[in-house]
Every structure is written in structure tokens, then in C-alpha cells.
Enzyme design. Structure first.
Site, short mmCIF file in Angstrom:
data_model
loop_
_atom_site.label_atom_id
_atom_site.label_comp_id
_atom_site.label_asym_id
_atom_site.label_seq_id
_atom_site.Cartn_x
_atom_site.Cartn_y
_atom_site.Cartn_z
N LYS A 50 -0.12 4.56 4.52
CA LYS A 50 -0.95 3.59 5.23
C LYS A 50 -0.09 2.91 6.29
O LYS A 50 0.79 2.11 5.97
CB LYS A 50 -1.56 2.56 4.28
CG LYS A 50 -2.48 1.56 5.00
CD LYS A 50 -3.23 0.68 4.01
CE LYS A 50 -4.06 -0.38 4.73
NZ LYS A 50 -5.04 0.19 5.67
N HIS B 30 0.85 -1.18 0.00
CA HIS B 30 0.00 0.00 0.00
C HIS B 30 0.89 1.23 0.00
O HIS B 30 2.09 1.16 0.30
CB HIS B 30 -0.90 0.04 1.25
CG HIS B 30 -2.05 -0.91 1.20
ND1 HIS B 30 -3.32 -0.53 0.85
CD2 HIS B 30 -2.12 -2.24 1.46
CE1 HIS B 30 -4.13 -1.58 0.90
NE2 HIS B 30 -3.43 -2.62 1.27
#
Length: 264
Positions: A151, A147
Site C-alpha cells: 500500500k 498497512h
């Protein structure tokens, strides 16, 4: 995510109220998104501002994409003010989150995954785990998820898929997930397109039989945020319908939204 949801909502004909909430450092800032200017309010006045916005827009539904540390405090705020919400934020104390909302009896859609197709895949995994427990007993599992660097936590979707594999007989702990957050590794090892380094979700689940003669791979790669934004708008429309119908159930997830149909 906020910008993506705003664009998807306006494309669907949903009225977007130009109010946002952020950290103290962002308080007082304005954001120009499309033709609207959004004023960002900090934590100190968020309760009074939210109450006044709800008073002006009684059909208000809040969309929450924040950070794990804000999940429970935000849920307490929405419950106290009495405003329904759609939350796609992952992390936090999920049991406490659901208890807070259920005790307040407000309406909400809560899901760590808003991408409709990914949710359908997860639902299929849950059905397989329920109907064929132990089917992968003895198999080893490797999980890689990439990600954007912002994140901070492991993917809620990955955790849910792993729970299904646990029921299918696979021994795997959540701390074994290989998290890829370094852009260079994402480019060279994972194959993320450079233009999507700031917003993507690549997941790979690799199963190997005890004698190494059989392998299974489950993979879903998402570039950008449109899949989540579109699912979020569907969740808002779904929740508005449930509120209008005065449905006895108050807390839903994206599988409820999928089962309802009528998605864009």
C-alpha cells in the site's frame, strides 16, 4: 482484494464473471480462483473487452481495487463504456473522480473504506465533529497507521478521521501521519500478527490535552481482508437494487449502504 471479493461474492450467491484487468505485464495471464479461471486483460484492449462483457452481461457491476494512479483513468473508462462500478481504491484526484462519474450519469459506489464497521466508526466521528466543533481545541494529535508494504499511499480512512479532528479543533497536517510499512516494525512496534503482514490495517489516533493531564485514544485494527470483501459485496447488492429501482441518485458511498440496512 480481488480474490477476497470473489470468495465473498460466491459465498453470497453473486455470479462472478471470470474477467479481470491488470497492467500490460499481466496481460494474457490466467488466475485460478476457486473453480474459476480468470483471464487478465491489459490496458490496450480493456475498453473493447469491457464493452463486450457488458453486452453479454447487461447487469454487470465492476469492482475496482487497483492503485491510486489508475483511479481516474479507470473511472473515465467505466463512464465511457457505461458500466456501473464499486470502487474501493484510495487516492487519485477524488474531486475529478466524482465529477467524471456524475457527468456520465452511471451508477457507482465510491468509498476509500469498504469495511462496514470502520465506516460506522467514521460516520460517528463525522457526527461528533458536526455537532461539537472545537471540542478538542488545543489538543495535540499523533496518528500511526500500518498497512501491508504494497500500500503506497496514506490511508483514506485515516485522512477522513483526521479531517474530523481538524473540525474538532485539533491542528494536524496529513503529512504528519506516521506510516509504517516495514514488516519488522509492524511485528515489533505495532504488534501485527506475522501471518497478517501481507494484509492488515492498524490505525491509532492519540490525543493529548495542552497540559498533558488528559489523553484519548481511538484505535481500530483489521487483520486480513474479509471485512472489506464483505462490505464490497454488500455495496454491489445495494447498487444493483438502486439500478433496478432507477433511483435518481447515481453516486453513493458506504454510509449510504449502511443507512439502507439489509446487510449480510
Amino acid at each position: 482484494m480481488g480474490k477476497a471479493v470473489i470468495n465473498a461474492a460466491e459465498a453470497a450467491g453473486v455470479h462472478v464473471v471470470p474477467v479481470s484487468f491488470g497492467c500490460e505485464e499481466e496481460s494474457g495471464k490466467t488466475l485460478q480462483i476457486g473453480e474459476k479461471e480468470f483471464l487478465v486483460h491489459g490496458p490496450s484492449d480493456r475498453e473493447s473487452v469491457l464493452a463486450s462483457v457488458l453486452d453479454k452481461y447487461p447487469n454487470l457491476i465492476v469492482v475496482d481495487y487497483t492503485v491510486p494512479s489508475a483511479v481516474n483513468g479507470n473511472a473515465e473508462l467505466y463512464s465511457k463504456v457505461g458500466v456501473p462500478f464499486v470502487m474501493g481504491t484510495t487516492g487519485g484526484d477524488r474531486d475529478l473522480l466524482h465529477k467524471t462519474v456524475e457527468d456520465s450519469k452511471i451508477y457507482a459506489v465510491i468509498s476509500p473504506q469498504m469495511g462496514k464497521q470502520v465506516v460506522a466508526f467514521l460516520a460517528a466521528m463525522e457526527i461528533m465533529a458536526e455537532q461539537f466543533p472545537g471540542a478538542f481545541s488545543g489538543y495535540s494529535l499523533q496518528v500511526l497507521e500500518s498497512h501491508q508494504a504494497s500500500k503506497v499511499d496514506a490511508s483514506g480512512t485515516a485522512k477522513a478521521v483526521i479531517s474530523c479532528f481538524n473540525k474538532l479543533g485539533v491542528s494536524f497536517d496529513m503529512d504528519q501521519i506516521k506510516l509504517i510499512r516495514d514488516p519488522r516494525q509492524q511485528l515489533e512496534m505495532v504488534g501485527v500478527p506475522e501471518e497478517h503482514l501481507s494484509g492488515h490495517a492498524f490505525h491509532m489516533y492519540h490525543l493529548t490535552s495542552p497540559d498533558d493531564t488528559v489523553t484519548f485514544e481511538f484505535q481500530h485494527n483489521v487483520c486480513g481482508r474479509s471485512i472489506y470483501a464483505e462490505g464490497t459485496v454488500d455495496a454491489v447488492l445495494f447498487l444493483a437494487k438502486k439500478i433496478e429501482e432507477k433511483d435518481h441518485k447515481r453516486v453513493y458511498n458506504m454510509i449510504d449502504v449502511l443507512r439502507e440496512g439489509n446487510m449480510r
